[in-house]
Design an enzyme around this catalytic site. Structure first.
Site, PDB file in Angstrom:
ATOM      1  N   TYR A  73       0.839  -1.216   0.000  1.00 10.58           N
ATOM      2  CA  TYR A  73       0.000   0.000   0.000  1.00 10.58           C
ATOM      3  C   TYR A  73       0.872   1.265   0.000  1.00 10.58           C
ATOM      4  O   TYR A  73       0.344   2.380  -0.073  1.00 10.58           O
ATOM      5  CB  TYR A  73      -0.949   0.054   1.216  1.00 10.58           C
ATOM      6  CG  TYR A  73      -1.983  -1.043   1.299  1.00 10.58           C
ATOM      7  CD1 TYR A  73      -2.177  -1.956   0.272  1.00 10.58           C
ATOM      8  CD2 TYR A  73      -2.780  -1.184   2.430  1.00 10.58           C
ATOM      9  CE1 TYR A  73      -3.123  -2.966   0.372  1.00 10.58           C
ATOM     10  CE2 TYR A  73      -3.734  -2.186   2.536  1.00 10.58           C
ATOM     11  CZ  TYR A  73      -3.892  -3.083   1.509  1.00 10.58           C
ATOM     12  OH  TYR A  73      -4.831  -4.077   1.611  1.00 10.58           O
ATOM     13  N   LYS A 133     -12.669   1.465   4.797  1.00 11.21           N
ATOM     14  CA  LYS A 133     -11.747   2.526   4.385  1.00 11.21           C
ATOM     15  C   LYS A 133     -12.538   3.769   4.003  1.00 11.21           C
ATOM     16  O   LYS A 133     -13.557   3.692   3.318  1.00 11.21           O
ATOM     17  CB  LYS A 133     -10.914   2.052   3.187  1.00 11.21           C
ATOM     18  CG  LYS A 133     -10.049   3.125   2.543  1.00 11.21           C
ATOM     19  CD  LYS A 133     -10.699   3.711   1.292  1.00 11.21           C
ATOM     20  CE  LYS A 133      -9.896   4.854   0.702  1.00 11.21           C
ATOM     21  NZ  LYS A 133     -10.588   5.519  -0.420  1.00 11.21           N
TER      22      LYS A 133
END
Ligand code: NAP
Length: 286
Positions: free
Chosen positions: A48, A227
């Site tokens: 990420y 998220k």
């Protein structure tokens, strides 16, 4: 907050904040917002590109480290015993912590056995509190659980109202593996936030569709990762511990299952090709 207890006795917060597709620039602020809203569980990954920013937030947030639950994932290019071991130690540095609560193997490709042995070793050394896998289909999970000293404590897979993974969860339960859901909102695909069944249920409880989805996962005893980069949504997604969906509403959501991924099937040769390309694209950046 609600918790699950993993097969090794470790307590894991049932709702986590995911930082996939959150840029380096935004990540520290988003994680600080999430911790302020009450989240204690953060889910990142080597691939990420934001472990350092998660680490900045951990060290600035003012919450004692032992009250936080931090997960990272080993990227495929770091598989094999030695590479995986070194990469986890590097992640630990980036996260500015001397232990990680949960480390997962991100994908079931390449030398994941070697990498898993490295996780077992780090677990035995006390540097990791729990180990696991991600995107492992029921057969791959059965295999890795059968031929290793320690069965995975967690398997993180896509799970949302349109792809519910009921059989996969049964297989995990049978092997003492905790199911964790990625993309609980399916990243909004298939008009998830406007689904009429979910909307009707949400209106009934005076909640949002996002809150209903997360509550449904809590009631299925699945750890969920949400998220958002918006402070208001981050708060909204945390406000799910003050209501219960009735059995009737749980069943209405069960009926939405299409039993197929909103993204891609992990078990096709084309998917392996896709990940081979991703390894190339991400080389040198991790
Ligand atoms: P997701 O959580 O299903 O969806 C995120 C999307 O929903 C974003 O576009 C977000 O927009 C929007 N959203 C969030 N809350 C909302 C709300 N209350 N109302 C309206 N829209 C809302 O997708 P995800 O990020 O892919 O999955 C969650 C976490 O799972 C990731 O961050 C990561 O930690 C993990 N994950 C793991 C894997 C794996 O292979 N292991 C794969 C994917 C994800 P805004 O950000 O603009 O608010």
């Amino acid at each position: 907050m609600e918790y699950v207890t993993l097969s090794n006795g470790v307590k894991m917060p049932k709702l986590g904040f995911g930082v996939f597709q959150i840029s380096k620039e935004e990540c520290e602020k988003c994680v600080l917002d999430a911790i302020k809203a009450g989240y204690r569980h953060i889910d990142t990954a080597q691939s990420y590109f934001n472990e350092e920013e998660v680490g900045n937030a951990i060290s600035k947030c003012g919450i004692p480290r032992e009250e936080l639950f931090i997960t990272t994932k080993v990227w495929i290019d770091n598989y094999g015993y030695e590479n995986a071991k070194q990469s986890v130690l590097k992640s630990m540095d980036k996260l500015k912590t001397n232990y990680i609560d949960l480390v997962l193997l991100h994908q079931p490709f390449s030398d994941y056995y070697g990498a898993y042995h490295a996780l077992q070793n780090l677990y035995e050394e006390g540097k990791i509190r729990a180990i696991g896998v991600s995107n492992f289909s029921p057969d791959r999970l059965a295999d890795i659980a059968a031929f290793n000293k320690i069965a995975p404590h967690v398997n993180q897979v896509e799970a949302n109202p349109l792809h519910q993974q009921v059989n996969a969860q049964e297989n995990m339960l049978k092997r003492g593996v905790q199911m964790e859901a990625w993309a609980p909102f399916g990243e909004g695909k298939s008009n998830m936030f406007k689904n009429p069944v979910l909307k009707e249920i949400a209106d009934k409880y005076d909640k949002s569709v996002a809150q209903v989805i997360l509550r449904w996962l809590m009631q299925r005893n699945i750890v969920a990762l949400a998220k958002s980069t918006h402070t208001e949504r981050i708060k909204e997604n945390f406000e799910i511990f003050d209501f219960q969906l009735s059995d009737e509403d749980m069943n209405k959501i069960t009926a939405l299952d299409t039993k197929s991924s909103l993204f891609f099937d992990h078990q096709t040769p084309e998917t392996v090709d896709r990940f081979v390309n991703m390894i190339e694209e991400r080389k040198g950046r991790i």
